[in-house]
Design a protein around this motif. Structure first.
Motif, PDB file in Angstrom:
ATOM      1  N   ALA A  98       0.839  -1.198   0.000  1.00 58.56           N
ATOM      2  CA  ALA A  98       0.000   0.000   0.000  1.00 58.56           C
ATOM      3  C   ALA A  98       0.872   1.246   0.000  1.00 58.56           C
ATOM      4  N   MET A  99       0.541   2.187  -0.871  1.00 60.30           N
ATOM      5  CA  MET A  99       1.243   3.472  -0.895  1.00 60.30           C
ATOM      6  C   MET A  99       0.178   4.565  -0.807  1.00 60.30           C
ATOM      7  N   SER A 100       0.230   5.337   0.284  1.00 61.58           N
ATOM      8  CA  SER A 100      -0.776   6.371   0.485  1.00 61.58           C
ATOM      9  C   SER A 100      -0.874   7.257  -0.749  1.00 61.58           C
ATOM     10  N   VAL A 112       8.159  -8.759   6.083  1.00 64.53           N
ATOM     11  CA  VAL A 112       9.446  -8.391   6.642  1.00 64.53           C
ATOM     12  C   VAL A 112       9.988  -7.302   5.730  1.00 64.53           C
ATOM     13  N   GLU A 113      10.064  -6.076   6.242  1.00 63.61           N
ATOM     14  CA  GLU A 113      10.433  -4.964   5.359  1.00 63.61           C
ATOM     15  C   GLU A 113      11.707  -4.282   5.820  1.00 63.61           C
ATOM     16  N   GLY A 114      12.703  -4.252   4.971  1.00 63.94           N
ATOM     17  CA  GLY A 114      13.977  -3.644   5.313  1.00 63.94           C
ATOM     18  C   GLY A 114      14.034  -2.155   5.004  1.00 63.94           C
ATOM     19  N   ALA A 158      13.448   0.208   1.718  1.00 61.40           N
ATOM     20  CA  ALA A 158      12.096   0.495   1.202  1.00 61.40           C
ATOM     21  C   ALA A 158      11.799   1.988   1.143  1.00 61.40           C
ATOM     22  N   GLY A 159      10.785   2.330   0.371  1.00 62.01           N
ATOM     23  CA  GLY A 159      10.274   3.693   0.351  1.00 62.01           C
ATOM     24  C   GLY A 159       9.262   3.881   1.463  1.00 62.01           C
ATOM     25  N   GLY A 160       9.058   5.128   1.896  1.00 66.46           N
ATOM     26  CA  GLY A 160       8.088   5.414   2.963  1.00 66.46           C
ATOM     27  C   GLY A 160       8.697   5.210   4.338  1.00 66.46           C
ATOM     28  N   ALA A 201       9.996  -7.566   1.766  1.00 63.68           N
ATOM     29  CA  ALA A 201       9.831  -6.264   1.108  1.00 63.68           C
ATOM     30  C   ALA A 201      11.032  -5.379   1.349  1.00 63.68           C
ATOM     31  N   GLY A 202      11.233  -4.432   0.441  1.00 65.81           N
ATOM     32  CA  GLY A 202      12.286  -3.439   0.631  1.00 65.81           C
ATOM     33  C   GLY A 202      13.448  -3.652  -0.316  1.00 65.81           C
ATOM     34  N   GLY A 203      13.536  -2.782  -1.308  1.00 74.17           N
ATOM     35  CA  GLY A 203      14.693  -2.804  -2.204  1.00 74.17           C
ATOM     36  C   GLY A 203      14.599  -3.802  -3.337  1.00 74.17           C
ATOM     37  N   ILE A 204      13.437  -4.405  -3.545  1.00 73.91           N
ATOM     38  CA  ILE A 204      13.321  -5.391  -4.626  1.00 73.91           C
ATOM     39  C   ILE A 204      12.913  -4.667  -5.916  1.00 73.91           C
ATOM     40  N   VAL A 240       6.766 -11.812  -2.225  1.00 71.14           N
ATOM     41  CA  VAL A 240       7.442 -10.529  -2.007  1.00 71.14           C
ATOM     42  C   VAL A 240       6.451  -9.372  -2.080  1.00 71.14           C
ATOM     43  N   GLN A 241       6.862  -8.254  -1.497  1.00 68.25           N
ATOM     44  CA  GLN A 241       6.053  -7.026  -1.595  1.00 68.25           C
ATOM     45  C   GLN A 241       6.918  -5.920  -2.176  1.00 68.25           C
ATOM     46  N   LEU A 242       6.408  -5.268  -3.214  1.00 62.00           N
ATOM     47  CA  LEU A 242       7.126  -4.155  -3.844  1.00 62.00           C
ATOM     48  C   LEU A 242       6.240  -2.921  -3.811  1.00 62.00           C
ATOM     49  N   GLY A 243       6.874  -1.756  -3.680  1.00 61.70           N
ATOM     50  CA  GLY A 243       6.126  -0.514  -3.754  1.00 61.70           C
ATOM     51  C   GLY A 243       6.696   0.374  -4.846  1.00 61.70           C
ATOM     52  N   ALA A 283       2.388  16.074   2.917  1.00 61.90           N
ATOM     53  CA  ALA A 283       3.530  16.305   2.023  1.00 61.90           C
ATOM     54  C   ALA A 283       3.505  15.298   0.861  1.00 61.90           C
ATOM     55  N   LEU A 284       3.098  14.067   1.154  1.00 63.14           N
ATOM     56  CA  LEU A 284       3.050  13.045   0.098  1.00 63.14           C
ATOM     57  C   LEU A 284       1.941  13.395  -0.897  1.00 63.14           C
ATOM     58  N   ARG A 285       0.814  13.871  -0.365  1.00 65.10           N
ATOM     59  CA  ARG A 285      -0.296  14.251  -1.247  1.00 65.10           C
ATOM     60  C   ARG A 285       0.147  15.363  -2.213  1.00 65.10           C
ATOM     61  N   LEU A 287       8.589  12.981  -1.862  1.00 59.43           N
ATOM     62  CA  LEU A 287       8.703  11.979  -2.934  1.00 59.43           C
ATOM     63  C   LEU A 287       9.148  10.657  -2.324  1.00 59.43           C
ATOM     64  N   MET A 288       8.262  10.039  -1.531  1.00 62.60           N
ATOM     65  CA  MET A 288       8.648   8.778  -0.874  1.00 62.60           C
ATOM     66  C   MET A 288       9.045   7.751  -1.927  1.00 62.60           C
ATOM     67  N   ALA A 289      10.237   7.200  -1.771  1.00 58.93           N
ATOM     68  CA  ALA A 289      10.756   6.241  -2.754  1.00 58.93           C
ATOM     69  C   ALA A 289      11.807   5.377  -2.090  1.00 58.93           C
ATOM     70  N   GLY A 290      11.895   4.139  -2.535  1.00 62.00           N
ATOM     71  CA  GLY A 290      12.896   3.227  -2.007  1.00 62.00           C
ATOM     72  C   GLY A 290      14.166   3.277  -2.843  1.00 62.00           C
ATOM     73  N   GLN A 291      15.189   2.558  -2.374  1.00 62.31           N
ATOM     74  CA  GLN A 291      16.463   2.571  -3.084  1.00 62.31           C
ATOM     75  C   GLN A 291      16.394   1.879  -4.443  1.00 62.31           C
ATOM     76  N   SER A 292      15.330   1.121  -4.684  1.00 64.54           N
ATOM     77  CA  SER A 292      15.182   0.478  -5.997  1.00 64.54           C
ATOM     78  C   SER A 292      14.718   1.476  -7.061  1.00 64.54           C
ATOM     79  N   VAL A 293      14.586   2.747  -6.672  1.00 61.86           N
ATOM     80  CA  VAL A 293      14.066   3.765  -7.604  1.00 61.86           C
ATOM     81  C   VAL A 293      14.913   3.852  -8.879  1.00 61.86           C
TER      82      VAL A 293
HETATM   83  C1  LIG Z   1       5.171   6.514  -2.118  1.00 60.14           C
HETATM   84  C2  LIG Z   1       5.087   5.433  -1.063  1.00 60.14           C
HETATM   85  C3  LIG Z   1       4.060   5.473  -0.112  1.00 60.14           C
HETATM   86  C4  LIG Z   1       3.935   4.454   0.849  1.00 60.14           C
HETATM   87  N1  LIG Z   1       2.883   4.482   1.732  1.00 60.14           N
HETATM   88  C5  LIG Z   1       2.695   3.432   2.593  1.00 60.14           C
HETATM   89  C6  LIG Z   1       1.537   3.379   3.430  1.00 60.14           C
HETATM   90  O1  LIG Z   1       0.692   4.266   3.396  1.00 60.14           O
HETATM   91  N2  LIG Z   1       1.392   2.309   4.261  1.00 60.14           N
HETATM   92  C7  LIG Z   1       2.323   1.294   4.296  1.00 60.14           C
HETATM   93  O2  LIG Z   1       2.142   0.332   5.069  1.00 60.14           O
HETATM   94  N3  LIG Z   1       3.427   1.313   3.500  1.00 60.14           N
HETATM   95  C8  LIG Z   1       3.618   2.347   2.646  1.00 60.14           C
HETATM   96  N4  LIG Z   1       4.707   2.337   1.790  1.00 60.14           N
HETATM   97  C9  LIG Z   1       5.593   1.131   1.764  1.00 60.14           C
HETATM   98  C10 LIG Z   1       5.128   0.139   0.673  1.00 60.14           C
HETATM   99  O3  LIG Z   1       3.882  -0.421   0.978  1.00 60.14           O
HETATM  100  C11 LIG Z   1       6.100  -1.018   0.463  1.00 60.14           C
HETATM  101  O4  LIG Z   1       6.168  -1.824   1.615  1.00 60.14           O
HETATM  102  C12 LIG Z   1       7.503  -0.553   0.127  1.00 60.14           C
HETATM  103  O5  LIG Z   1       7.436   0.405  -0.895  1.00 60.14           O
HETATM  104  C13 LIG Z   1       8.341  -1.756  -0.323  1.00 60.14           C
HETATM  105  O6  LIG Z   1       9.665  -1.408  -0.560  1.00 60.14           O
HETATM  106  P1  LIG Z   1      10.202  -0.808  -1.960  1.00 60.14           P
HETATM  107  O7  LIG Z   1       9.758   0.605  -1.988  1.00 60.14           O
HETATM  108  O8  LIG Z   1      11.659  -0.961  -1.820  1.00 60.14           O
HETATM  109  O9  LIG Z   1       9.609  -1.642  -3.061  1.00 60.14           O
HETATM  110  C14 LIG Z   1       4.873   3.372   0.863  1.00 60.14           C
HETATM  111  C15 LIG Z   1       5.911   3.362  -0.088  1.00 60.14           C
HETATM  112  C16 LIG Z   1       6.024   4.356  -1.036  1.00 60.14           C
HETATM  113  C17 LIG Z   1       7.146   4.287  -2.052  1.00 60.14           C
END
Ligand SMILES: Cc1cc2nc3c(=O)[nH]c(=O)nc-3n(C[C@H](O)[C@H](O)[C@H](O)COP(=O)(O)O)c2cc1C
Length: 337
Positions: free
Chosen positions: A27-29, A145-147, A150-152, A179-182, A199-202, A287-289, A302-308
């Motif tokens: 989920a990404m808000s 399991v999120e490292g 990850a973004g956010g 999750a995180g960095g995939i 796996v979980q990716l955002g 800020a994200l909105r 600009l929430m983003a993970g290292q996989s950006v």
């Molecule tokens: C823009 C953005 C918004 C996010 N918002 C939420 C959120 O509202 N709730 C949540 O549980 N995780 C949030 N996350 C984390 C993601 O659900 C996901 O676990 C994470 O992006 C996985 O790592 P990755 O970014 O390396 O793929 C957000 C991530 C991003 C990039």
């Protein structure tokens, strides 16, 4: 190429979600709304609505709208800190949402029972082995399991380390999703071989064609590399803030000022710790909105993970999932028998 090995390694995850592949879009808000969620589930992954700060009425409407776009299963992510958490749980139950993800801390008293009462499966984040065990003992059905790649909002430990700590101990008890960095399928194959159910990716999905994120937000992602996605810094030891990983911009500096403002309110007694932390979370949501919806890529977050760095162009969700699956399958095929 046959995906037989991959299909077999993903079997627990696909069974758990009722999906074709065990790839969740976290989920990404503001980003994970009806369009992206439905696209992910329609493409064989598992989409999750980000409830964030939505009211129960807004969540109700979002679930209905998502159901109109897909007949495949999808989940809802609720934040434990939400003041109306139990009303949101009722909304999920009303619509028979099959999977609820609880994020942002340990489940408050009664929430696990409330979520499972109508048969929904509950997924929680496990930031450490001891907590993973505790969550499973209290009835949680699966873990993420999120490292810190990850973004956010992030924890302090790397995905690779958490996976090594938690998978060998927990993967037999409940499905565990890493999750995180995939950003590519080779990493997916590796975590599956270590025992992950999926796996979980955002970050990789945030700029898909179906994502409603503003074109300026997407452009910032396409330009960025791994080192641009930095974690926020806590400036006052009295005000513990959960770090957030985002692309560096003027908004990153503004957050430092915001922390100072809230720390002063805390000092003066104008707010208590709970209220102080809520203010910080409201700041992030706003800020994200600004960045996702309004396209303010300087002032917003600009929430983003290292996989950006592996996100280089706008592509349909189905293409992204197909690439990830092909890369994972190919990696597994290359292993010496
Ligand atoms: C823009 C953005 C918004 C996010 N918002 C939420 C959120 O509202 N709730 C949540 O549980 N995780 C949030 N996350 C984390 C993601 O659900 C996901 O676990 C994470 O992006 C996985 O790592 P990755 O970014 O390396 O793929 C957000 C991530 C991003 C990039």
């Amino acid at each position: 190429m046959t995906h037989a090995k991959l299909t077999s390694l993903m079997a627990r995850g696909t069974e758990f979600f009722g999906s074709q592949s065990a790839i969740l879009c976290g989920a990404m808000s503001w980003v994970s709304e009806r369009n992206l969620v439905a696209a992910i589930s329609n493409a064989g992954g598992f989409g999750v609505i980000a409830c964030g700060a939505m009211t129960p009425e807004l969540l109700d409407a979002e679930i209905v709208a998502t159901k109109a776009l897909t007949d495949k299963p999808f989940g809802v992510n609720l934040i434990t800190m939400h003041p109306l958490l139990f009303d949101l749980i009722d909304v999920c139950a009303k619509h028979d949402v099959s999977h609820v993800v609880l994020a942002g801390g340990l489940p408050p008293k009664g929430s696990i029972e409330a979520i499972k009462q109508k048969g929904a499966k509950l997924i929680c984040f496990a930031p450490a082995l001891a907590l993973a065990k505790k969550l499973v003992r209290s009835g949680v059905d699966a873990l993420v399991v999120e490292g810190m790649e990850a973004g956010g909002h992030i924890g302090p430990v790397a995905t690779s380390v958490l996976a090594q700590e938690i998978l060998p101990e927990m993967a037999e008890q409940v499905p565990v999703f890493v999750a995180g960095g995939i950003g590519r399928g080779e990493a997916i194959a590796a975590y599956l071989e270590m025992g992950a159910a999926g796996v979980q990716l955002g970050t990789r999905f945030a700029c898909a064609s179906e994502s409603i994120a503003h074109p300026a937000f997407k452009k910032a992602f396409f330009r960025a590399s791994a080192r641009d996605a930095i974690a926020s810094v806590q400036i006052d030891p009295r005000l513990p803030v959960i770090p957030v990983r985002a692309l560096k911009n003027a908004g990153t500096e503004a957050f430092t000022a915001k922390q100072r403002e809230v720390a002063n309110l805390l000092d003066s007694g104008a707010v208590d710790m709970m209220e102080a932390q809520l203010q910080i979370e409201h700041y992030w949501a706003g800020a994200l909105r600004k960045a996702v919806i309004d396209g303010d890529v300087e002032g917003g977050s600009l929430m983003a993970g290292q996989s950006v760095g592996m996100v280089t162009k706008e592509e349909p969700v189905a293409d992204i999932i197909a690439q990830l699956m092909a890369q994972a399958a190919e990696a597994l095929e290359r292993r010496v028998a």
